[in-house]
Design a protein around this motif. Structure first.
Motif, PDB file in Angstrom:
ATOM      1  N   GLY A  42       0.779  -1.223   0.000  1.00  0.00           N
ATOM      2  CA  GLY A  42       0.000   0.000   0.000  1.00  0.00           C
ATOM      3  C   GLY A  42       0.815   1.280   0.000  1.00  0.00           C
ATOM      4  N   LYS A  43       2.130   1.150  -0.124  1.00  0.00           N
ATOM      5  CA  LYS A  43       2.994   2.337  -0.111  1.00  0.00           C
ATOM      6  C   LYS A  43       3.811   2.403  -1.388  1.00  0.00           C
ATOM      7  N   GLU A  44       4.354   3.589  -1.634  1.00  0.00           N
ATOM      8  CA  GLU A  44       5.204   3.761  -2.803  1.00  0.00           C
ATOM      9  C   GLU A  44       6.597   3.210  -2.525  1.00  0.00           C
ATOM     10  N   ARG A  45       7.293   2.891  -3.613  1.00  0.00           N
ATOM     11  CA  ARG A  45       8.668   2.433  -3.482  1.00  0.00           C
ATOM     12  C   ARG A  45       9.510   3.577  -2.923  1.00  0.00           C
ATOM     13  N   GLU A  46      10.350   3.264  -1.945  1.00  0.00           N
ATOM     14  CA  GLU A  46      11.167   4.302  -1.325  1.00  0.00           C
ATOM     15  C   GLU A  46      12.639   3.922  -1.332  1.00  0.00           C
ATOM     16  N   PHE A  47      13.448   4.945  -1.367  1.00  0.00           N
ATOM     17  CA  PHE A  47      14.895   4.779  -1.367  1.00  0.00           C
ATOM     18  C   PHE A  47      15.372   4.269  -0.021  1.00  0.00           C
ATOM     19  N   VAL A  48      16.329   3.344  -0.062  1.00  0.00           N
ATOM     20  CA  VAL A  48      16.945   2.821   1.152  1.00  0.00           C
ATOM     21  C   VAL A  48      18.432   3.168   1.193  1.00  0.00           C
ATOM     22  N   ALA A  49      19.152   2.822   0.131  1.00  0.00           N
ATOM     23  CA  ALA A  49      20.599   3.039   0.127  1.00  0.00           C
ATOM     24  C   ALA A  49      21.108   2.962  -1.303  1.00  0.00           C
ATOM     25  N   ALA A  50      22.257   3.602  -1.535  1.00  0.00           N
ATOM     26  CA  ALA A  50      22.887   3.555  -2.852  1.00  0.00           C
ATOM     27  C   ALA A  50      24.394   3.623  -2.699  1.00  0.00           C
ATOM     28  N   ILE A  51      25.082   3.140  -3.724  1.00  0.00           N
ATOM     29  CA  ILE A  51      26.545   3.158  -3.727  1.00  0.00           C
ATOM     30  C   ILE A  51      27.020   3.341  -5.161  1.00  0.00           C
ATOM     31  N   THR A  52      28.024   4.186  -5.342  1.00  0.00           N
ATOM     32  CA  THR A  52      28.639   4.302  -6.662  1.00  0.00           C
ATOM     33  C   THR A  52      29.651   3.172  -6.799  1.00  0.00           C
ATOM     34  N   TRP A  53      29.606   2.472  -7.938  1.00  0.00           N
ATOM     35  CA  TRP A  53      30.421   1.277  -8.061  1.00  0.00           C
ATOM     36  C   TRP A  53      31.909   1.600  -8.002  1.00  0.00           C
ATOM     37  N   SER A  54      32.329   2.657  -8.664  1.00  0.00           N
ATOM     38  CA  SER A  54      33.767   2.916  -8.769  1.00  0.00           C
ATOM     39  C   SER A  54      34.346   3.526  -7.494  1.00  0.00           C
ATOM     40  N   GLU A  55      33.717   4.589  -6.948  1.00  0.00           N
ATOM     41  CA  GLU A  55      34.282   5.261  -5.775  1.00  0.00           C
ATOM     42  C   GLU A  55      33.747   4.707  -4.461  1.00  0.00           C
ATOM     43  N   MET A  56      32.725   3.896  -4.543  1.00  0.00           N
ATOM     44  CA  MET A  56      32.061   3.352  -3.355  1.00  0.00           C
ATOM     45  C   MET A  56      31.540   4.454  -2.441  1.00  0.00           C
ATOM     46  N   ARG A  57      31.065   5.538  -3.020  1.00  0.00           N
ATOM     47  CA  ARG A  57      30.387   6.564  -2.219  1.00  0.00           C
ATOM     48  C   ARG A  57      28.991   6.050  -1.893  1.00  0.00           C
ATOM     49  N   THR A  58      28.608   6.191  -0.641  1.00  0.00           N
ATOM     50  CA  THR A  58      27.326   5.634  -0.210  1.00  0.00           C
ATOM     51  C   THR A  58      26.359   6.719   0.232  1.00  0.00           C
ATOM     52  N   SER A  59      25.089   6.371   0.150  1.00  0.00           N
ATOM     53  CA  SER A  59      24.019   7.238   0.620  1.00  0.00           C
ATOM     54  C   SER A  59      22.998   6.328   1.297  1.00  0.00           C
ATOM     55  N   ILE A  60      22.545   6.738   2.483  1.00  0.00           N
ATOM     56  CA  ILE A  60      21.637   5.911   3.270  1.00  0.00           C
ATOM     57  C   ILE A  60      20.430   6.762   3.678  1.00  0.00           C
ATOM     58  N   ALA A  61      19.248   6.202   3.572  1.00  0.00           N
ATOM     59  CA  ALA A  61      18.033   6.911   3.993  1.00  0.00           C
ATOM     60  C   ALA A  61      18.053   7.138   5.501  1.00  0.00           C
ATOM     61  N   ASP A  62      17.518   8.260   5.925  1.00  0.00           N
ATOM     62  CA  ASP A  62      17.499   8.586   7.355  1.00  0.00           C
ATOM     63  C   ASP A  62      16.763   7.511   8.162  1.00  0.00           C
TER      64      ASP A  62
END
Length: 119
Positions: A42-62
């Motif tokens: 019943g909810k929309e798809r939401e972001f959890v985490a991401a990573i750039t393959w080459s630099e391995m920079r990460t982003s995480i949902a609060d």
């Protein structure tokens, strides 16, 4: 053709841990951003985490910061989502996505893996 295959979902009690895997094939991985998103009923798809393959920079949902981590294994062409201290509200289908750097939307998706957290 880029293919993504997720695994590692399942049923776990609150406070437990799971590690999701996403095996990636095809494409220039060094040009990709890999992400995990989830969709609860019943909810929309939401972001959890991401990573750039080459630099391995990460982003995480609060909402999962401090409990989830994302990583990748270059030898295995696999992206992982390590989840600790799972809560019932984490119950969702988790999807692995890949997109070319600079794109806003994900270009490819896996089939999804169910994570169910019981209280």
């Amino acid at each position: 053709q880029v293919q993504l295959v997720e695994s590692g979902g399942g049923l776990v009690q609150a406070g437990g841990s799971l590690r999701l895997s996403c095996a990636v094939s095809g494409g220039r991985l060094d040009l990709f951003v890999m992400g995990w998103l989830r969709q609860a009923p019943g909810k929309e798809r939401e972001f959890v985490a991401a990573i750039t393959w080459s630099e391995m920079r990460t982003s995480i949902a609060d909402s999962v910061k401090g409990r989830f981590t994302i990583s990748r294994d270059n030898m295995r062409n696999t992206v992982y989502l390590q989840m600790y201290d799972l809560k019932p509200e984490d119950t969702a289908v988790f999807y692995c996505g890949a997109k070319r750097r600079g794109n806003r939307a994900y270009d490819w998706w896996g089939q999804g893996t169910q994570v169910t957290v019981s209280s």
